[in-house]
Design a protein around this motif. Structure first.
Motif: not given
Length: 328
Positions: A107, A110, A114, A118, A134, A152-153, A156, A160, A173, A185
């Protein structure tokens, strides 16, 4: 200040050409217009050129080809912190590789990856992200909301922030089996926006119900690239609606995946089928399934370049996933 490559783009936008080639990495990087070169597996060389990325996925092909992206015109490249990048002709490649041991698990890693990507892309003229890949270790490890992919989600989405408020890019992914728990990534961006494409046979990923995690996946099913008819296709598997289909049946999953790919082509207004100029990548969960996947795709997609790699799909019950490119 917005930064961009100092070259003149042509009146007609041309998408990067993607190909699989058996060539020495050093030689490939010397060719005109090379935006990025990817090697697959632990046996590939590690180079200092920011356009080179050693991917933590083992190939089933021996020898293994490189994946090469090329654009028209000169390419510049560099590094900003942990981000490696290159740009040319209005296109941008950017990548980040982070070791989870240094960043606190899937977590947090990621979120950091990101946030850095970004921030970097936001300062570029080429800030319209078209496609993201990913790769993370042991993607299916853990149960419920503790599964590494769901973690991870969440990271991410945190990293972002509001960067993709206007819509998500295409994405893949996949889980790798490398010893080091690294998150890789990388992305392709442009100085013009693309057009997002969804699959009418599937629920849009960001609208998945709660059973798939506290934070839904954030990607479009495909993206039509700016300027010409090129479709960048997200990781596509045997998912109908939001549910996985044909559990433990590899051939049925492959057949359903091809139906989804053809539906995406139709939704994007692309010609049906794939050809010799439209490379695909097949992620295969079990190495013993690789020969069957190879034979199936050779029969159903004759002449289409397919790179098969060992990768875990984001759902345990899915055995194979395919992504790639369709050039009109």
């Amino acid at each position: 200040m917005v930064q961009g490559c100092e070259n003149v783009r042509p009146a007609l936008r041309r998408a990067p050409r993607v190909s699989y080639r058996w060539v020495d990495p050093g030689m490939a990087l010397q060719e005109p217009g090379v935006l990025a070169v990817f090697g697959f597996g632990t046996g590939v060389a590690h180079g200092a050129d920011p356009r080179w990325l050693s991917v933590d996925l083992e190939s089933f092909d021996a020898p293994t080809p490189l994946e090469v992206w090329q654009v028209d015109g000169p390419v510049t490249h560099g590094r900003v912190g942990e981000v490696q990048w290159s740009c040319g002709d209005g296109w941008l490649f950017a990548a980040i590789t982070l070791d989870e041991a240094l960043h606190g698990g899937p977590r947090d890693t990621a979120a950091i990856a990101y946030a850095q990507l970004c921030d970097f892309v936001a300062a570029r003229r080429e800030h319209h992200v078209q496609r993201i890949w990913n790769y993370l270790g042991d993607i299916n490890q853990g149960d419920g909301d503790g599964e590494r992919y769901k973690q991870f989600c969440e990271g991410r989405a945190e990293g972002m922030g509001s960067f993709f408020a206007d819509g998500f890019p295409a994405a893949t992914a996949i889980g790798h089996r490398a010893a080091a728990m690294r998150l890789q990534v990388y992305l392709l961006a442009c100085d013009e926006p693309g057009e997002r494409v969804e699959n009418p046979r599937q629920v849009s990923a960001w609208q998945y119900p709660r059973q798939y995690g506290r934070t839904a996946p954030t990607f479009a099913r495909a993206m039509t690239l700016p300027g010409q008819d090129v479709l960048a296709i997200s990781g596509t598997a045997a998912v109908v609606g939001h549910a996985s289909a044909h559990e433990d049946d590899l051939l049925a999953q492959l057949d359903e995946t091809l139906v989804n790919l053809e539906t995406l082509l139709a939704s994007a207004g692309m010609p049906a089928g794939f050809d010799t100029q439209s490379p695909l990548k097949a992620y295969v969960r079990h190495p013993t399934d690789a020969p069957l996947v190879h034979d199936f795709l050779q029969h159903r997609l004759p002449g289409v370049p397919v790179l098969a790699v060992h990768g875990d799909i984001c759902r345990r019950e899915l055995l194979v996933e395919i992504d790639g490119w369709r050039y009109a």
